[in-house]
Design a protein around this motif. Structure first.
Motif, PDB file in Angstrom:
ATOM      1  N   THR A  15      64.513  38.265  43.620  1.00 26.50           N
ATOM      2  CA  THR A  15      65.482  37.410  42.922  1.00 26.50           C
ATOM      3  C   THR A  15      65.213  35.928  43.153  1.00 26.50           C
ATOM      4  O   THR A  15      65.931  35.085  42.611  1.00 26.50           O
ATOM      5  N   LEU A  16      64.189  35.616  43.933  1.00 27.91           N
ATOM      6  CA  LEU A  16      63.877  34.232  44.259  1.00 27.91           C
ATOM      7  C   LEU A  16      62.999  33.632  43.165  1.00 27.91           C
ATOM      8  O   LEU A  16      61.898  34.119  42.901  1.00 27.91           O
ATOM      9  N   GLY A  17      63.479  32.581  42.531  1.00 30.08           N
ATOM     10  CA  GLY A  17      62.707  31.936  41.470  1.00 30.08           C
ATOM     11  C   GLY A  17      61.784  30.852  41.975  1.00 30.08           C
ATOM     12  O   GLY A  17      60.739  30.588  41.377  1.00 30.08           O
ATOM     13  N   ALA A  18      62.158  30.206  43.081  1.00 26.24           N
ATOM     14  CA  ALA A  18      61.343  29.133  43.658  1.00 26.24           C
ATOM     15  C   ALA A  18      61.676  29.015  45.142  1.00 26.24           C
ATOM     16  O   ALA A  18      62.768  29.385  45.581  1.00 26.24           O
ATOM     17  N   ALA A  19      60.737  28.502  45.900  1.00 24.69           N
ATOM     18  CA  ALA A  19      60.945  28.260  47.327  1.00 24.69           C
ATOM     19  C   ALA A  19      60.095  27.070  47.745  1.00 24.69           C
ATOM     20  O   ALA A  19      58.940  26.946  47.326  1.00 24.69           O
ATOM     21  N   CYS A  20      60.675  26.212  48.542  1.00 22.05           N
ATOM     22  CA  CYS A  20      59.941  25.027  49.009  1.00 22.05           C
ATOM     23  C   CYS A  20      59.704  25.132  50.509  1.00 22.05           C
ATOM     24  O   CYS A  20      60.423  25.837  51.230  1.00 22.05           O
ATOM     25  N   GLY A  21      58.691  24.438  50.970  1.00 18.63           N
ATOM     26  CA  GLY A  21      58.418  24.365  52.395  1.00 18.63           C
ATOM     27  C   GLY A  21      59.014  23.096  52.985  1.00 18.63           C
ATOM     28  O   GLY A  21      59.685  22.316  52.306  1.00 18.63           O
ATOM     29  N   ARG A  22      58.769  22.909  54.263  1.00 17.26           N
ATOM     30  CA  ARG A  22      59.265  21.716  54.947  1.00 17.26           C
ATOM     31  C   ARG A  22      58.196  20.625  54.892  1.00 17.26           C
ATOM     32  O   ARG A  22      57.056  20.850  55.297  1.00 17.26           O
ATOM     33  N   VAL A  23      58.565  19.473  54.394  1.00 15.86           N
ATOM     34  CA  VAL A  23      57.619  18.372  54.192  1.00 15.86           C
ATOM     35  C   VAL A  23      57.843  17.315  55.263  1.00 15.86           C
ATOM     36  O   VAL A  23      58.980  16.905  55.514  1.00 15.86           O
ATOM     37  N   HIS A  24      56.760  16.869  55.891  1.00 15.88           N
ATOM     38  CA  HIS A  24      56.810  15.825  56.909  1.00 15.88           C
ATOM     39  C   HIS A  24      56.212  14.542  56.327  1.00 15.88           C
ATOM     40  O   HIS A  24      55.063  14.533  55.876  1.00 15.88           O
ATOM     41  N   PRO A  25      56.964  13.461  56.312  1.00 13.82           N
ATOM     42  CA  PRO A  25      56.402  12.194  55.812  1.00 13.82           C
ATOM     43  C   PRO A  25      55.440  11.578  56.816  1.00 13.82           C
ATOM     44  O   PRO A  25      55.661  11.662  58.032  1.00 13.82           O
ATOM     45  N   VAL A  26      54.392  10.977  56.312  1.00 16.35           N
ATOM     46  CA  VAL A  26      53.373  10.341  57.154  1.00 16.35           C
ATOM     47  C   VAL A  26      53.255   8.884  56.739  1.00 16.35           C
ATOM     48  O   VAL A  26      53.143   8.577  55.544  1.00 16.35           O
ATOM     49  N   GLY A  27      53.278   7.988  57.679  1.00 15.10           N
ATOM     50  CA  GLY A  27      53.151   6.569  57.386  1.00 15.10           C
ATOM     51  C   GLY A  27      53.442   5.729  58.613  1.00 15.10           C
ATOM     52  O   GLY A  27      53.763   6.259  59.683  1.00 15.10           O
ATOM     53  N   LYS A  28      53.324   4.417  58.456  1.00 13.20           N
ATOM     54  CA  LYS A  28      53.541   3.486  59.556  1.00 13.20           C
ATOM     55  C   LYS A  28      54.564   2.434  59.132  1.00 13.20           C
ATOM     56  O   LYS A  28      54.700   2.113  57.958  1.00 13.20           O
ATOM     57  N   GLY A  29      55.263   1.912  60.112  1.00 12.80           N
ATOM     58  CA  GLY A  29      56.214   0.853  59.837  1.00 12.80           C
ATOM     59  C   GLY A  29      57.648   1.333  59.836  1.00 12.80           C
ATOM     60  O   GLY A  29      57.941   2.528  59.907  1.00 12.80           O
ATOM     61  N   ILE A  30      58.557   0.384  59.729  1.00 10.46           N
ATOM     62  CA  ILE A  30      59.980   0.680  59.853  1.00 10.46           C
ATOM     63  C   ILE A  30      60.485   1.531  58.698  1.00 10.46           C
ATOM     64  O   ILE A  30      61.369   2.388  58.887  1.00 10.46           O
ATOM     65  N   PHE A  31      59.943   1.365  57.498  1.00 11.11           N
ATOM     66  CA  PHE A  31      60.386   2.168  56.369  1.00 11.11           C
ATOM     67  C   PHE A  31      59.922   3.619  56.508  1.00 11.11           C
ATOM     68  O   PHE A  31      60.624   4.547  56.100  1.00 11.11           O
ATOM     69  N   ALA A  32      58.743   3.811  57.069  1.00  4.03           N
ATOM     70  CA  ALA A  32      58.273   5.174  57.331  1.00  4.03           C
ATOM     71  C   ALA A  32      59.129   5.834  58.411  1.00  4.03           C
ATOM     72  O   ALA A  32      59.435   7.028  58.329  1.00  4.03           O
ATOM     73  N   TRP A  33      59.531   5.079  59.441  1.00  2.25           N
ATOM     74  CA  TRP A  33      60.407   5.629  60.482  1.00  2.25           C
ATOM     75  C   TRP A  33      61.727   6.091  59.882  1.00  2.25           C
ATOM     76  O   TRP A  33      62.236   7.160  60.227  1.00  2.25           O
ATOM     77  N   TYR A  34      62.272   5.270  59.006  1.00  4.55           N
ATOM     78  CA  TYR A  34      63.542   5.637  58.375  1.00  4.55           C
ATOM     79  C   TYR A  34      63.391   6.931  57.572  1.00  4.55           C
ATOM     80  O   TYR A  34      64.249   7.822  57.623  1.00  4.55           O
ATOM     81  N   GLN A  35      62.287   7.064  56.838  1.00  2.00           N
ATOM     82  CA  GLN A  35      62.100   8.247  56.009  1.00  2.00           C
ATOM     83  C   GLN A  35      61.850   9.497  56.849  1.00  2.00           C
ATOM     84  O   GLN A  35      62.239  10.604  56.458  1.00  2.00           O
ATOM     85  N   LYS A  36      61.225   9.351  58.004  1.00  2.00           N
ATOM     86  CA  LYS A  36      61.055  10.504  58.890  1.00  2.00           C
ATOM     87  C   LYS A  36      62.409  11.035  59.342  1.00  2.00           C
ATOM     88  O   LYS A  36      62.644  12.258  59.395  1.00  2.00           O
TER      89      LYS A  36
END
Length: 597
Positions: free
Chosen positions: A463-484
């Motif tokens: 019955t499952l139409g879609a499934a997503c995995g867990r995504v880890h953001p990669v980057g440097k700087g304060i904006f990347a920290w916020y997104q993590k």
């Protein structure tokens, strides 16, 4: 390097049936693998610690369960007990000790405690097993060893030490339990009773031999309770023996929904579909590395499946849809030529193959085709799977990611399944049911294990139409920290909670698997052209959320698999982050409003 496209046999067809190819695979920073190698030692130590912690948690839990049962049942006996008063004192050579009999009210109280501790949870598991029967059709060391140790060795040792301690205690000394609580005191052990020790060892040995199969489980990944155990409920009084002896020996489970699939011997087909536009060289290398590692793993799986049919084998093809792939050399020369980004991708294929296999590898030049939407390049990778790059000419087909998705979905589900003349309607339905599309972005980095986790989840829940995995953001700087931090909250809390209800509101297009038959039911709605402002927000600014909403409205579950990991590059500057959220926030608002109203 210049490639000239020559027409294939299909180029001259009248094309309603134009070739369309799959959605974008995004790539990840190449430095991530170096970072992984750097921390391999830390990961091994962490896994060892987790194994040890799990071992003691299971062991202590089983011991506490057994000791609690013996402790509570000891208070159901109304025979006279030796009672030591807390304020007992020495007077005329006598200690403050009394012989008492528990009152009927106290015995009833202990009985109610026994009911709530053991029978209420058992009732809940019974109801759950009833639901399974009505609505469903018919860690090795750290898990197995504690189940064996807790049954006899640990529990008896704990009880003997406790009883010995209490037997030697006087009223004026420290006691293990409060003076008004007690355990049954067994008779004094005699030397003539030594045969009981040998009998206990014999029973322990037979118990271990009977349940030794729990050390080498053969169940599928993420298997459900009814497929792991004979009875889908447990015995609260002997929970450790029940967990061991209730475990299926051969992991054979009759799933009526899968009987037709097994009869037809349908092998699942996985299409890894990625889109590219103006990716950097590092992003292309990272993405291609993920594809070639998956190709290598698939080759090993194919060889293993030849000798062992129980291996979870699947067919594999990889597709990349390249947007805006052509450019004109001059105003006079109107012939379209591949742009520099496409040439960079072509040059990177051999380099990545050599890097993955740690050897100088030269693949055959790709086969070139002229197609109604532009052109197509086709490689055979070292693991004998296909890598197809579809080059879109914006003068012939619509640009942007959503239309690339529509193209490859129509190609896979329409051209590769519906238009086949060698299959009848039943076989086409079965083929669509076992066709899966892994949608990824152009800067994603994933591993074969994560792909298998997603595929296994789709196979076990029809019955499952879609499934997503867990995504880890990669980057440097304060904006990347916020997104993590933001991604951690989004996946740990939001998607994990939504997964319980079977309705994840947004499966991100950077790492999501779709069922072919489910996509067929929404494809007509998915290809609607945007004619209003709200359409642009719903359809074009958040195509992944729009697909999730359509699947939910069609009655399909949309799930989340936390064990399937992937990494993606995230915006590192305010401008990039602002442009991204300028698309995401209106799309989220518009789609949630559409879903609720």
């Amino acid at each position: 390097m210049t490639y000239h496209f020559h027409s294939s046999n299909q180029a001259g067809r009248n094309d309603d049936k134009w070739d369309v190819f799959e959605d974008p695979l995004e790539i990840l920073d190449t430095d991530s693998d170096q970072g992984n190698d750097k921390w391999k030692g830390v990961q091994k130590v962490t896994k060892l610690l987790i194994c040890i912690i799990t071992f003691f948690v299971v062991l202590i839990g089983c011991v506490i369960c057994k000791a609690s049962l013996l402790f509570v049942t000891a208070h159901l006996n109304r025979k006279p007990k030796l009672y030591c008063h807390e304020n007992g004192s020495v007077a005329d050579g006598e200690l403050g000790e009394f012989v008492i009999t528990l009152s009927e009210e106290e015995v009833v109280t202990w009985m109610w405690i026994l009911v709530f501790i053991y029978f209420v949870p058992q009732l809940a598991t019974f109801l759950r097993s009833s639901r399974i029967l009505l609505f469903k059709k018919c860690l090795r060391i750290s898990y197995a060893i504690p189940l064996h140790l807790s049954g006899v060795v640990t529990t008896l040792g704990f009880l003997i030490l406790s009883l010995e301690n209490n037997n030697n205690i006087k009223c004026d000394s420290l006691q293990t339990f409060p003076s008004y609580l007690f355990l049954n005191n067994p008779n004094v052990f005699e030397i003539e009773d030594i045969w009981l020790i040998f009998m206990g060892l014999f029973l322990l040995g037979s118990y271990i031999m009977t349940t030794c199969h729990i050390y080498i489980p053969q169940n599928k990944v993420l298997a459900s309770t009814e497929k792991l155990y004979v009875r889908p409920y447990y015995d609260p009084f002997l929970i450790d023996q029940d967990l061991a002896m209730n475990r299926r020996l051969y992991n054979k489970f009759l799933d009526i929904e899968n009987v037709s699939n097994s009869k037809e011997n349908v092998v699942p087909m996985l299409y890894v579909c990625g889109t590219m536009w103006h990716e950097t060289k590092d992003e292309m290398l990272t993405f291609l590395k993920s594809i070639i590692i998956l190709d290598e793993h698939h080759c090993l799986t194919r060889i293993g499946n030849y000798f062992n049919k129980s291996i979870n084998y699947y067919r594999l093809e990889s597709h990349i849809v390249f947007d805006d792939a052509f450019t004109k050399t001059s105003q006079r020369n109107q012939e379209a030529q591949m742009n520099d980004f496409v040439k960079e991708l072509i040059n990177s294929v051999d380099n990545v193959a050599s890097l993955v296999y740690n050897n100088d590898i030269k693949l055959k030049d790709p086969v070139k085709y002229v197609t109604p939407y532009g052109g197509k390049l086709e490689w055979i990778l070292p693991g004998k799977t296909k890598l197809v790059v579809h080059l879109k000419d914006n003068n012939k087909v619509r640009s942007r990611k959503r239309w690339s998705q529509v193209m490859y979905m129509y190609y896979i589900l329409g051209h590769r399944i519906i238009e086949r003349n060698d299959l009848n309607n039943t076989q086409k339905e079965l083929e669509a049911e076992n066709t899966y599309i892994l949608s990824v972005d152009g800067d994603i980095h994933f591993r074969p294990k994560g792909v298998e986790m997603l595929l296994e989840q789709m196979k076990r829940d029809k019955t499952l139409g879609a499934a997503c995995g867990r995504v880890h953001p990669v980057g440097k700087g304060i904006f990347a920290w916020y997104q993590k931090f933001e991604y951690a909250i989004s996946y740990w809390l939001y998607k994990a909670s939504e997964n319980i209800t079977g309705c994840v509101l947004c499966c991100p297009g950077c790492f999501t698997i779709y069922r072919g038959s489910a996509i067929m039911s929404i494809l007509k709605k998915l290809k609607i052209r945007s004619s209003k402002a709200v359409h642009f927000m719903k359809f074009d600014h958040g195509e992944d959320r729009w697909i999730s909403v359509l699947l939910a409205l069609c009655g399909y579950k949309v799930g989340y698999v936390a064990s399937a990991d992937a990494c993606t590059n995230c915006p590192e500057s305010f401008g990039e982050l602002y442009n991204q959220r300028r698309r995401w926030i209106p799309s989220t608002t518009a789609n949630i409003t559409y879903l609720t109203l």
